[in-house]
Scaffold this motif. Structure first.
Motif, PDB file in Angstrom:
ATOM      1  N   SER A  39       6.713  21.513   4.735  1.00  0.00           N
ATOM      2  CA  SER A  39       6.509  20.331   3.018  1.00  0.00           C
ATOM      3  C   SER A  39       6.294  18.814   3.672  1.00  0.00           C
ATOM      4  N   GLU A  40       6.305  17.948   5.615  1.00  0.00           N
ATOM      5  CA  GLU A  40       5.976  17.154   5.930  1.00  0.00           C
ATOM      6  C   GLU A  40       4.867  16.421   6.430  1.00  0.00           C
ATOM      7  N   GLY A  41       3.840  16.432   5.786  1.00  0.00           N
ATOM      8  CA  GLY A  41       2.540  16.572   6.311  1.00  0.00           C
ATOM      9  C   GLY A  41       2.257  17.813   7.532  1.00  0.00           C
ATOM     10  N   ALA A  42       2.244  17.448   8.326  1.00  0.00           N
ATOM     11  CA  ALA A  42       1.569  17.928   9.927  1.00  0.00           C
ATOM     12  C   ALA A  42       2.309  18.743  10.252  1.00  0.00           C
ATOM     13  N   TRP A  43       2.207  19.523  10.220  1.00  0.00           N
ATOM     14  CA  TRP A  43       3.361  20.331  11.540  1.00  0.00           C
ATOM     15  C   TRP A  43       3.364  20.065  13.156  1.00  0.00           C
ATOM     16  N   ALA A  81       9.124  11.704   5.785  1.00  0.00           N
ATOM     17  CA  ALA A  81      10.238  11.662   4.824  1.00  0.00           C
ATOM     18  C   ALA A  81      11.766  10.940   4.540  1.00  0.00           C
ATOM     19  N   GLY A  82      11.701   9.549   3.438  1.00  0.00           N
ATOM     20  CA  GLY A  82      13.125   9.145   3.854  1.00  0.00           C
ATOM     21  C   GLY A  82      14.001   9.066   2.340  1.00  0.00           C
ATOM     22  N   GLY A  83      14.125   8.416   2.045  1.00  0.00           N
ATOM     23  CA  GLY A  83      15.303   8.627   0.849  1.00  0.00           C
ATOM     24  C   GLY A  83      14.871   8.443  -0.379  1.00  0.00           C
ATOM     25  N   SER A  84      13.461   8.409  -0.791  1.00  0.00           N
ATOM     26  CA  SER A  84      12.922   8.487  -2.025  1.00  0.00           C
ATOM     27  C   SER A  84      12.254   9.495  -2.386  1.00  0.00           C
ATOM     28  N   SER A  85      12.337  10.149  -3.269  1.00  0.00           N
ATOM     29  CA  SER A  85      12.366  10.776  -4.269  1.00  0.00           C
ATOM     30  C   SER A  85      10.769  10.895  -4.231  1.00  0.00           C
ATOM     31  N   ALA A  86      10.250  12.557  -4.436  1.00  0.00           N
ATOM     32  CA  ALA A  86       9.023  12.412  -4.367  1.00  0.00           C
ATOM     33  C   ALA A  86       8.596  11.860  -5.887  1.00  0.00           C
ATOM     34  N   LEU A  87       7.236  11.619  -6.231  1.00  0.00           N
ATOM     35  CA  LEU A  87       6.400  11.299  -7.598  1.00  0.00           C
ATOM     36  C   LEU A  87       5.810  12.325  -8.159  1.00  0.00           C
ATOM     37  N   SER A  88       5.079  11.908  -9.378  1.00  0.00           N
ATOM     38  CA  SER A  88       4.381  12.980 -10.377  1.00  0.00           C
ATOM     39  C   SER A  88       3.398  11.818 -10.878  1.00  0.00           C
ATOM     40  N   LEU A  89       2.287  11.716 -10.322  1.00  0.00           N
ATOM     41  CA  LEU A  89       1.321  11.279 -10.318  1.00  0.00           C
ATOM     42  C   LEU A  89      -0.098  11.644 -10.775  1.00  0.00           C
ATOM     43  N   SER A  90      -0.457  10.727 -12.124  1.00  0.00           N
ATOM     44  CA  SER A  90      -1.512  10.921 -12.751  1.00  0.00           C
ATOM     45  C   SER A  90      -2.607   9.191 -13.109  1.00  0.00           C
ATOM     46  N   GLY A 109      -0.680  14.801 -12.366  1.00  0.00           N
ATOM     47  CA  GLY A 109       0.703  15.652 -12.413  1.00  0.00           C
ATOM     48  C   GLY A 109       0.697  16.046 -11.023  1.00  0.00           C
ATOM     49  N   GLY A 110       0.017  15.460 -10.013  1.00  0.00           N
ATOM     50  CA  GLY A 110       0.254  15.684  -8.581  1.00  0.00           C
ATOM     51  C   GLY A 110       1.656  15.404  -8.405  1.00  0.00           C
ATOM     52  N   VAL A 111       2.116  16.315  -7.376  1.00  0.00           N
ATOM     53  CA  VAL A 111       3.206  15.793  -7.018  1.00  0.00           C
ATOM     54  C   VAL A 111       3.037  15.327  -5.597  1.00  0.00           C
ATOM     55  N   TYR A 112       3.625  13.483  -4.843  1.00  0.00           N
ATOM     56  CA  TYR A 112       3.024  13.107  -3.722  1.00  0.00           C
ATOM     57  C   TYR A 112       5.176  12.499  -3.320  1.00  0.00           C
ATOM     58  N   GLU A 113       4.935  12.496  -1.651  1.00  0.00           N
ATOM     59  CA  GLU A 113       6.001  12.434  -1.037  1.00  0.00           C
ATOM     60  C   GLU A 113       5.308  11.463  -0.039  1.00  0.00           C
ATOM     61  N   PRO A 114       6.804  10.961   0.518  1.00  0.00           N
ATOM     62  CA  PRO A 114       6.644  10.033   1.170  1.00  0.00           C
ATOM     63  C   PRO A 114       6.399  10.480   2.387  1.00  0.00           C
ATOM     64  N   VAL A 115       5.228  10.198   3.597  1.00  0.00           N
ATOM     65  CA  VAL A 115       5.625  10.784   4.727  1.00  0.00           C
ATOM     66  C   VAL A 115       5.844   9.434   5.460  1.00  0.00           C
ATOM     67  N   ASP A 146       0.968  -0.971   0.301  1.00  0.00           N
ATOM     68  CA  ASP A 146      -0.144  -0.179  -0.320  1.00  0.00           C
ATOM     69  C   ASP A 146       0.887   1.495   0.308  1.00  0.00           C
ATOM     70  N   TRP A 147       1.714   0.755  -0.118  1.00  0.00           N
ATOM     71  CA  TRP A 147       2.845   2.116  -0.144  1.00  0.00           C
ATOM     72  C   TRP A 147       2.081   3.337  -1.430  1.00  0.00           C
ATOM     73  N   LEU A 148       1.625   2.802  -2.246  1.00  0.00           N
ATOM     74  CA  LEU A 148       1.212   4.518  -3.298  1.00  0.00           C
ATOM     75  C   LEU A 148       0.583   4.987  -2.341  1.00  0.00           C
ATOM     76  N   VAL A 149      -0.346   4.257  -2.090  1.00  0.00           N
ATOM     77  CA  VAL A 149      -2.167   5.323  -1.333  1.00  0.00           C
ATOM     78  C   VAL A 149      -1.475   6.027  -0.391  1.00  0.00           C
ATOM     79  N   ARG A 150      -0.505   5.329   0.641  1.00  0.00           N
ATOM     80  CA  ARG A 150       0.200   6.112   1.257  1.00  0.00           C
ATOM     81  C   ARG A 150       1.143   7.449   1.603  1.00  0.00           C
ATOM     82  N   LEU A 151       1.826   7.406  -0.202  1.00  0.00           N
ATOM     83  CA  LEU A 151       1.917   9.098  -0.029  1.00  0.00           C
ATOM     84  C   LEU A 151       1.075  10.321  -0.356  1.00  0.00           C
ATOM     85  N   ALA A 152       1.989  11.461   0.647  1.00  0.00           N
ATOM     86  CA  ALA A 152       1.557  12.732   1.220  1.00  0.00           C
ATOM     87  C   ALA A 152       1.823  13.812  -0.188  1.00  0.00           C
TER      88      ALA A 152
END
Length: 805
Positions: A317-321, A209-218, A201-207, A171-177
């Motif tokens: 840029s990492e979700g909630a404060w 933040a880890g070593g993986s880069s952001a992804l552009s999702l359509s 072209g929505g930009v989503y990132e792991p939460v 479920d890693w893909l649906v968990r991106l923020a």
């Protein structure tokens, strides 16, 4: 646009569970849903037309019911006819030809026929879609994943598996923020499945933040040939991080959003939206208490003791404060004085790496955890300075990677903070002008509540809120001769100090003209002349003008005379609780000129309430606002005893009073009446012999009222005024006494010549009558009437039982 439902109206989509489960609950795929069907009667007319037939041929059931089927389907064969199962050419509503396989079925004992039609490509359409999906999954340049309608992952290609972080679950893909904070990728997939609106072209990132880069999702929805959603298809690719030049350009473009609001807190939020992701991953803005409380900070170095900063805006840029950091609304803990802390107050941009930032904070682990985001490797801070005043402090932190801030970043930070400080200063300038105008206007308004013989009044003034400056609305209530009261409500064109100054001139003019005892229509005509002269003097004549309502209530005659210069009519609440608007004939606005004003006269029973107001109380829809005001007064008038409490209740119900778009002025007047036993009226012919009768009548009534102390002075006043009236004006002459808080003596005659007080010479035989009258009274004057003039005097009553309450 929502997905179609062949079975009927869609039920509410449940929340929770699988991200696409809500869509699954609203869909029921039926193989027959795509088959066009029509039921024909014995005459070949359509009696029922399916939704699929409408989709195939464009004709609605309402259009086809009762029509011969041959107009669309051609000659329909009988059920036993061998041609009943052939492919035919049908006519679409648009005029084009549609080929379809037609079947005709009949029923035993009935002449009705069921016609079924199916497009020849329906059977292979889903297979074609599968071929397209197979091609997408086979390519290796873009990651592709397919989810079914329940949110279960059906398949992925090799490129998507290569994008999966090491050790990540299915479920890693649906968990991106989303990078912009709009939510998770799973929630976006759910919305696509529910609405059919694709994600591009929505930009989503792991939460976190880890070593993986952001992804552009359509993402787009997959449907079968019948229009039933079957799931979603997701495409993913890595986001190439913007270079320094691109990032700086984007930040400068975002800077134009700073300062669009006059709200200083909103200005701080605008700044953080530019700082993240423009310069870093976390951003904060702090204000001293002076700024938050609307006080202009003092110039110069405030020092730590003079300021009590408080956090007003944050962004990450990492979700909630993070909860461990200082939250919005919390006070900023004190930090020991140091050169770096002093630089924060004098305008220098502070650049620090992680070690230097910890040293500035004193090395206290608890304080460091409160100030610095986890993983901070570089920070950049800048004070918000403008015209030598400290408005706050902004900071941005980098927690990803190890790139330090360079000279370009420092210049950008300085420019952004300078723009922010200018926006705050502009907001304070507006606030200062607004407050000055409000103070000026409130100082010029009369007391909120007054009480006199004629009426009990209550006035309310609410300045416009938001970005609108104070306007020129005003109200007034003042005593006039013979126990009367004057009521005025006005609205000057425009806002700001100029409108308040214009209002002050008009209010003063109304009071001056009212003291001359001019009737309402003539007073407005004189006021109109004044406004026209002001227009000549003004730089912009169109900005000078306004509306005005002037009314005079007489508690002896119980009459109210009023005139309007383009002002809304007042509401009248009777003692019985009935509410109606006074049928005024409104004249033109002040400043138009060359138009007369009409006077409306009402007889008011004691206890009536006049409700005067400006158009800010009604809102933009005047008709709806008037009906709402009328309904509120009818409902509230019986529950509130005083005009003040009734006015407060009316404003509490008004939808425009909480944050008015325009000034709101409200004036309520509860009328009183002088008892008949406290008045006396006599009329005399134009005969000097009647002067003695007038003295005798006045003496007798004063003795009856117990006002023996005023007999001598009142006899002398009546004798002088009646003698002059008979000698110079003729008859008849009317004398009226009114006993209230003062003793009023009026002498009316048919002449329009006003008396004039003058100093008589030693050799003059006359000319001392009015001088004696002025010495014996507390006030005196004259006013025009419809049949001549009235000279009136007032004398203070002696203390004692004869003084009425």
């Amino acid at each position: 646009m929502g997905p179609s439902n062949p079975a009927g109206d869609a039920e509410p989509r449940p929340r929770g569970g699988s991200p696409l489960a809500g869509v699954a609950a609203t869909r029921g795929g039926s193989p027959l849903a795509g088959v066009a069907a029509a039921l024909l009667d014995a005459d070949g007319r359509v009696v029922w037309w399916s939704r699929a037939a409408q989709r195939l041929l464009g004709w609605t059931g309402e259009e086809m019911t009762g029509r011969p089927a041959r107009e669309v389907l051609g000659e329909v064969p009988e059920p036993g006819d061998p041609t009943a199962g052939r492919r035919v050419r049908l006519r679409h509503r648009s005029g084009r030809v549609v080929e379809a396989d037609v079947r005709v079925s009949g029923a035993d004992g009935s002449a009705e026929r069921l016609v079924l039609a199916l497009a020849p490509d329906e059977a292979c359409g889903w297979d074609q879609d599968r071929d397209i999906a197979r091609a997408l999954l086979a390519q290796d340049g873009i990651g592709v994943a397919q989810y079914d309608i329940t949110g279960r992952l059906v398949r992925t290609n090799a490129a998507m598996e290569a994008l999966r972080p090491p050790g990540a679950g299915e479920d890693w893909l649906v968990r991106l923020a989303a990078r912009d904070g709009s939510g998770t990728a799973g929630a976006a997939f759910e919305d696509v499945a529910a609405t059919g609106v694709p994600l591009a072209g929505g930009v989503y990132e792991p939460v976190p933040a880890g070593g993986s880069s952001a992804l552009s999702l359509s993402c787009f929805r997959v449907e079968d040939v019948l229009g039933t959603p079957r799931g979603v298809m997701v495409e993913a690719s890595r986001v190439a991080e913007a270079g320094p030049g691109q990032r700086i350009d984007a930040a400068y473009r975002g800077a134009f959003e700073i300062g669009q609001s006059l709200d200083v807190v909103q200005v701080a939020r605008d700044l953080t939206r530019v700082l993240v992701p423009g310069l870093g991953d976390h951003a904060t803005v702090d204000y001293p208490e002076d700024v938050l409380e609307g006080r202009d900070p003092a110039p110069g170095y405030p020092g730590q003791e003079a300021s009590a900063p408080r956090r007003v805006a944050v962004r990450t840029s990492e979700g909630a404060w993070p909860e461990r950091l200082i939250q919005v609304g919390e006070a900023i803990p004190r930090v020991a004085e140091s050169p770096e802390i002093a630089a924060k107050f004098v305008g220098d941009v502070l650049v620090a790496d992680a070690e230097q930032a910890r040293r500035i904070l004193g090395g206290d682990p608890e304080r460091i955890a409160r100030f610095l985001p986890e993983g901070t490797h570089a920070s950049l801070g800048c004070p918000l300075y403008r015209r030598g005043r400290f408005f706050g402090y902004a900071a941005v932190y980098r927690t990803r990677g190890a790139t330090p801030f360079d000279e370009t970043d420092i210049r950008l930070m300085h420019d952004l903070c300078a723009r922010t400080a200018t926006a705050i200063d502009n907001a304070f300038r507006f606030a200062r002008e607004h407050q000055t105008a409000v103070v000026l206007q409130r100082s010029l308004l009369p007391p909120a509540a007054t009480r006199s013989t004629a009426a009990e009044t209550a006035g309310f003034y609410l300045p416009a809120g938001g970005s609108v400056s104070v306007g020129g609305d005003w109200y007034d209530a003042f005593d006039l001769s013979s126990l009367r009261v004057g009521l005025v409500v006005g609205d000057v064109v425009g806002h700001g100090l100029e409108a308040a100054a214009t209002m002050a001139r008009l209010r003063t003019a109304v009071q001056t003209l009212a003291e001359l005892d001019l009737p309402p229509d003539e007073l407005l005509a004189r006021l109109d002349d004044l406004v026209r002269r002001m227009q000549v003097e003004a730089e912009h004549p169109d900005t000078v003008g306004g509306s005005c309502l002037f009314a005079v209530y007489d508690p002896v005659a119980r009459t109210c005379r009023m005139a309007s210069a383009g002002h809304p009519p007042p509401a009248l609440v009777t003692p019985a609780g009935e509410v109606a608007f006074v049928p005024l004939a409104p004249g033109p606005l002040l400043g138009v000129g060359d138009h007369p004003f009409e006077v409306t006269t009402l007889t008011l029973p004691p206890g009536s309430t006049l409700v005067c107001y400006t158009d800010g109380l009604l809102g933009r829809d005047v008709a709806a606002g008037s009906e709402r005001l009328k309904a509120d007064l009818a409902e509230l008038s019986g529950d509130f005893g005083s005009p003040a409490s009734l006015g407060e209740a009316v404003l509490a119900r008004s939808p425009h009073a909480e944050n008015p778009a325009d000034d709101i002025t409200l004036l309520l007047a509860r009328t009183h009446a002088v008892p008949e036993e406290s008045t006396a009226v006599w009329e005399y012919p134009a005969d000097l012999a009647a002067v003695g009768d007038a003295r005798a009548d006045v003496r007798g009534r004063l003795e009856e009222w117990g006002l023996d102390e005023l007999v001598f002075s009142t006899e002398l006043i009546v004798s002088e005024l009646v003698t002059n009236a008979m000698r110079y004006a003729g008859g008849p002459v009317t004398v009226r006494l009114v006993r209230d808080r003062v003793l009023v003596c009026e002498v009316s005659d048919p002449s329009s010549t006003q008396p004039r007080l003058r100093r008589a010479l030693v050799t003059d035989e006359g000319g001392r009558g009015l001088f004696l009258v002025a010495q014996l009274t507390s006030r005196w004057g004259s006013r025009y009437t419809t049949r001549g003039k009235t000279i009136w005097t007032e004398q203070d009553l002696p203390e004692g039982p004869a003084r009425p309450r």
